[in-house]
Design a protein around this motif. Structure first.
Motif, PDB file in Angstrom:
ATOM      1  N   UNK A 123       2.631  15.693  -2.282  1.00  0.00           N
ATOM      2  CA  UNK A 123       4.017  16.344  -2.633  1.00  0.00           C
ATOM      3  C   UNK A 123       5.142  16.295  -2.028  1.00  0.00           C
ATOM      4  N   UNK A 124       4.875  16.629  -0.624  1.00  0.00           N
ATOM      5  CA  UNK A 124       5.925  16.651   0.448  1.00  0.00           C
ATOM      6  C   UNK A 124       6.244  15.098   0.957  1.00  0.00           C
ATOM      7  N   UNK A 125       5.214  14.105   0.631  1.00  0.00           N
ATOM      8  CA  UNK A 125       5.358  12.966   1.188  1.00  0.00           C
ATOM      9  C   UNK A 125       6.520  12.099   0.482  1.00  0.00           C
ATOM     10  N   UNK A 126       7.325  11.328   1.311  1.00  0.00           N
ATOM     11  CA  UNK A 126       8.326  10.456   0.716  1.00  0.00           C
ATOM     12  C   UNK A 126       7.756   9.017   0.582  1.00  0.00           C
ATOM     13  N   UNK A 127       6.910   8.613   1.464  1.00  0.00           N
ATOM     14  CA  UNK A 127       6.537   7.305   1.460  1.00  0.00           C
ATOM     15  C   UNK A 127       4.820   7.583   1.697  1.00  0.00           C
ATOM     16  N   UNK A 128       4.192   6.731   1.037  1.00  0.00           N
ATOM     17  CA  UNK A 128       2.622   6.526   0.900  1.00  0.00           C
ATOM     18  C   UNK A 128       2.158   5.294   1.350  1.00  0.00           C
ATOM     19  N   UNK A 129       1.288   5.019   2.201  1.00  0.00           N
ATOM     20  CA  UNK A 129       0.804   3.838   2.610  1.00  0.00           C
ATOM     21  C   UNK A 129      -0.694   3.486   1.826  1.00  0.00           C
ATOM     22  N   UNK A 130      -0.629   2.426   0.956  1.00  0.00           N
ATOM     23  CA  UNK A 130      -1.877   2.154   0.152  1.00  0.00           C
ATOM     24  C   UNK A 130      -2.660   1.093   0.896  1.00  0.00           C
ATOM     25  N   UNK A 131      -3.846   1.342   1.203  1.00  0.00           N
ATOM     26  CA  UNK A 131      -4.974   0.515   1.795  1.00  0.00           C
ATOM     27  C   UNK A 131      -6.088   0.080   1.147  1.00  0.00           C
ATOM     28  N   UNK A 132      -5.689   0.333  -0.313  1.00  0.00           N
ATOM     29  CA  UNK A 132      -6.812   0.029  -1.314  1.00  0.00           C
ATOM     30  C   UNK A 132      -7.424  -1.336  -1.023  1.00  0.00           C
ATOM     31  N   UNK A 140      -1.806   5.763  -7.025  1.00  0.00           N
ATOM     32  CA  UNK A 140      -1.449   6.352  -8.349  1.00  0.00           C
ATOM     33  C   UNK A 140      -0.660   7.911  -8.363  1.00  0.00           C
ATOM     34  N   UNK A 141      -1.716   8.576  -7.219  1.00  0.00           N
ATOM     35  CA  UNK A 141      -1.590   9.997  -7.109  1.00  0.00           C
ATOM     36  C   UNK A 141      -0.222  10.265  -6.438  1.00  0.00           C
ATOM     37  N   UNK A 142      -0.211   9.517  -5.419  1.00  0.00           N
ATOM     38  CA  UNK A 142       1.060   9.400  -4.508  1.00  0.00           C
ATOM     39  C   UNK A 142       2.449   9.148  -5.442  1.00  0.00           C
ATOM     40  N   UNK A 143       2.147   8.112  -6.129  1.00  0.00           N
ATOM     41  CA  UNK A 143       3.547   7.726  -7.111  1.00  0.00           C
ATOM     42  C   UNK A 143       3.841   8.787  -7.906  1.00  0.00           C
ATOM     43  N   UNK A 144       2.946   9.494  -8.386  1.00  0.00           N
ATOM     44  CA  UNK A 144       3.097  10.656  -9.410  1.00  0.00           C
ATOM     45  C   UNK A 144       3.624  11.852  -8.682  1.00  0.00           C
ATOM     46  N   UNK A 145       3.316  11.858  -7.487  1.00  0.00           N
ATOM     47  CA  UNK A 145       3.814  13.164  -6.668  1.00  0.00           C
ATOM     48  C   UNK A 145       5.018  12.574  -5.928  1.00  0.00           C
ATOM     49  N   UNK A 146       5.837  11.632  -6.584  1.00  0.00           N
ATOM     50  CA  UNK A 146       7.086  11.273  -6.134  1.00  0.00           C
ATOM     51  C   UNK A 146       7.454  10.562  -4.922  1.00  0.00           C
ATOM     52  N   UNK A 147       6.304  10.013  -4.204  1.00  0.00           N
ATOM     53  CA  UNK A 147       6.463   8.911  -3.168  1.00  0.00           C
ATOM     54  C   UNK A 147       6.703   7.610  -3.423  1.00  0.00           C
ATOM     55  N   UNK A 148       7.293   7.087  -2.740  1.00  0.00           N
ATOM     56  CA  UNK A 148       7.309   5.282  -2.891  1.00  0.00           C
ATOM     57  C   UNK A 148       6.074   4.979  -2.140  1.00  0.00           C
ATOM     58  N   UNK A 149       5.443   4.126  -2.898  1.00  0.00           N
ATOM     59  CA  UNK A 149       4.230   3.559  -2.118  1.00  0.00           C
ATOM     60  C   UNK A 149       4.474   2.294  -1.817  1.00  0.00           C
ATOM     61  N   UNK A 150       3.937   1.872  -0.562  1.00  0.00           N
ATOM     62  CA  UNK A 150       3.993   0.816   0.194  1.00  0.00           C
ATOM     63  C   UNK A 150       2.379   0.024   0.490  1.00  0.00           C
ATOM     64  N   UNK A 151       2.158  -1.265   0.123  1.00  0.00           N
ATOM     65  CA  UNK A 151       0.744  -1.658   0.716  1.00  0.00           C
ATOM     66  C   UNK A 151       0.116  -2.474  -0.531  1.00  0.00           C
ATOM     67  N   UNK A 152      -1.136  -2.078  -0.417  1.00  0.00           N
ATOM     68  CA  UNK A 152      -2.028  -3.152  -0.985  1.00  0.00           C
ATOM     69  C   UNK A 152      -2.415  -2.785  -2.433  1.00  0.00           C
ATOM     70  N   UNK A 153      -2.495  -3.559  -3.341  1.00  0.00           N
ATOM     71  CA  UNK A 153      -2.934  -3.278  -4.846  1.00  0.00           C
ATOM     72  C   UNK A 153      -4.708  -2.756  -4.758  1.00  0.00           C
TER      73      UNK A 153
END
Length: 332
Positions: free
Chosen positions: A224-233, A243-256
């Motif tokens: 909820x506090x994060x502005x960016x989340x790094x995806x290592x999927x 998905x959880x990070x994006x719905x928490x309002x962060x921009x997600x950067x990384x792997x699909x």
């Protein structure tokens, strides 16, 4: 299951019950949570359902809250029990249930693990029989459905039902801070290297926050506090943390993780190819600048978040499960 099969086959029910076979584990596994939550939703539809861990009878996962009915006995009956078998157990339990005449579905949450069904000593042909004789195949994503059809080209595609997971309402935007969060347990070597590579590009007022050894509410609070989340999927049917990070309002950067391709869309997501650390570093740097310039407040960004919330909502998941239930043979 050979030594346990006779115990499992006792008749104890007079009405049809949908039983989800599930791994008993103390580890945080998104697929386990999906099974529990979907069993809950089916119960809300008025059917008798339970989660069953055959090698740890009565086990109930504790790392998240749930109201799933936990099976505490081995009494299953092929005339009254409909089994839902995870793809990794299609050989281990699926082959015996098939031979005993049980009706069943296979739940594929990660088609990239289909070969795991062989590690219990079953042949490819035996596992293929289990799939081709399943009443239904539940699939967690479009990518998963495509993979199952590719691996088993003789399978009737009409049997496949896409069951999208829902993301808990606890994952929602909060007061944003200059935090970049990530989960080290996902590709730990990659996340460790990325944390090193980004240091030179991290402004003094930004910080990296690893999400590890946290409860679900604690994880939601950080996101909820994060502005960016790094995806290592990595080779996943569908990655829930991004998905959880994006719905928490962060921009997600990384792997699909492959399965996440269906939701990795701009401006809420910035795709990086697995292992491309140079592009990953640059993309994080670009995301920091975009956030500082107001990305998270723009209309397009919020519209993307709202669209995700609708697609991966509890109501949408319930509707897909209702379709599944309507196709379960409820009597002999």
């Amino acid at each position: 299951m050979s030594g346990r099969t006779k115990k499992i086959a006792r008749a104890t029910k007079t009405d049809r019950e949908i039983v989800f076979l599930c791994l008993a584990t103390l580890h945080v596994l998104g697929g386990v949570k999906v099974i529990y939550k979907q069993s809950e939703l089916i119960a809300e539809l008025g059917l008798h359902t339970s989660v069953y861990s055959p090698n740890s009878l009565g086990f109930s996962s504790q790392w998240f809250e749930h109201n799933a009915n936990i099976r505490k006995d081995h009494g299953l009956n092929k005339n009254t029990t409909f089994m839902v078998i995870p793809e990794v157990w299609a050989g281990r339990f699926g082959y015996e249930l098939y031979n005993q005449g049980f009706k069943y579905a296979i739940y594929v949450q990660n088609a990239y693990y289909l070969d795991a069904a062989l590690k219990w000593g079953h042949s490819s042909e035996q596992v293929k029989q289990v799939y081709e004789n399943a009443e239904l195949i539940l699939s967690i994503s479009r990518d998963t459905s495509a993979m199952v059809s590719m691996i088993y080209p003789g399978l009737d595609k009409k049997k496949i039902i896409n069951i999208l997971p829902h993301v808990s309402d606890e994952f929602a935007p909060g007061r944003k801070e200059k935090i970049i969060s990530y989960m080290p347990r996902k590709l730990p070597t990659h996340s460790k290297r990325m944390a090193f590579f980004i240091k030179e590009y991290l402004p003094e007022d930004w910080k990296l926050v690893p999400i590890e050894k946290m409860s679900a509410p604690e994880t939601a609070a950080i996101m909820a506090k994060s502005s960016i989340f790094l995806s290592f999927s990595d080779i996943e049917g569908i990655g829930l943390p991004p998905l959880e990070a994006a719905l928490s309002g962060a921009v997600v950067v990384g792997y699909t993780g492959q399965g996440g391709r269906e939701y990795f869309k701009k401006p809420n997501f910035a795709l990086v190819q697995n292992g491309d650390f140079r592009t990953f570093t640059q993309t994080i740097s670009d995301a920091i600048k975009a956030v500082d310039e107001g990305l998270l407040e723009c209309k397009e960004f919020e519209a993307g978040r709202v669209a995700l919330a609708k697609k991966y909502s509890r109501d949408k998941e319930r509707a897909r499960l209702a379709d599944f239930v309507s196709r379960v043979p409820m009597s002999e």
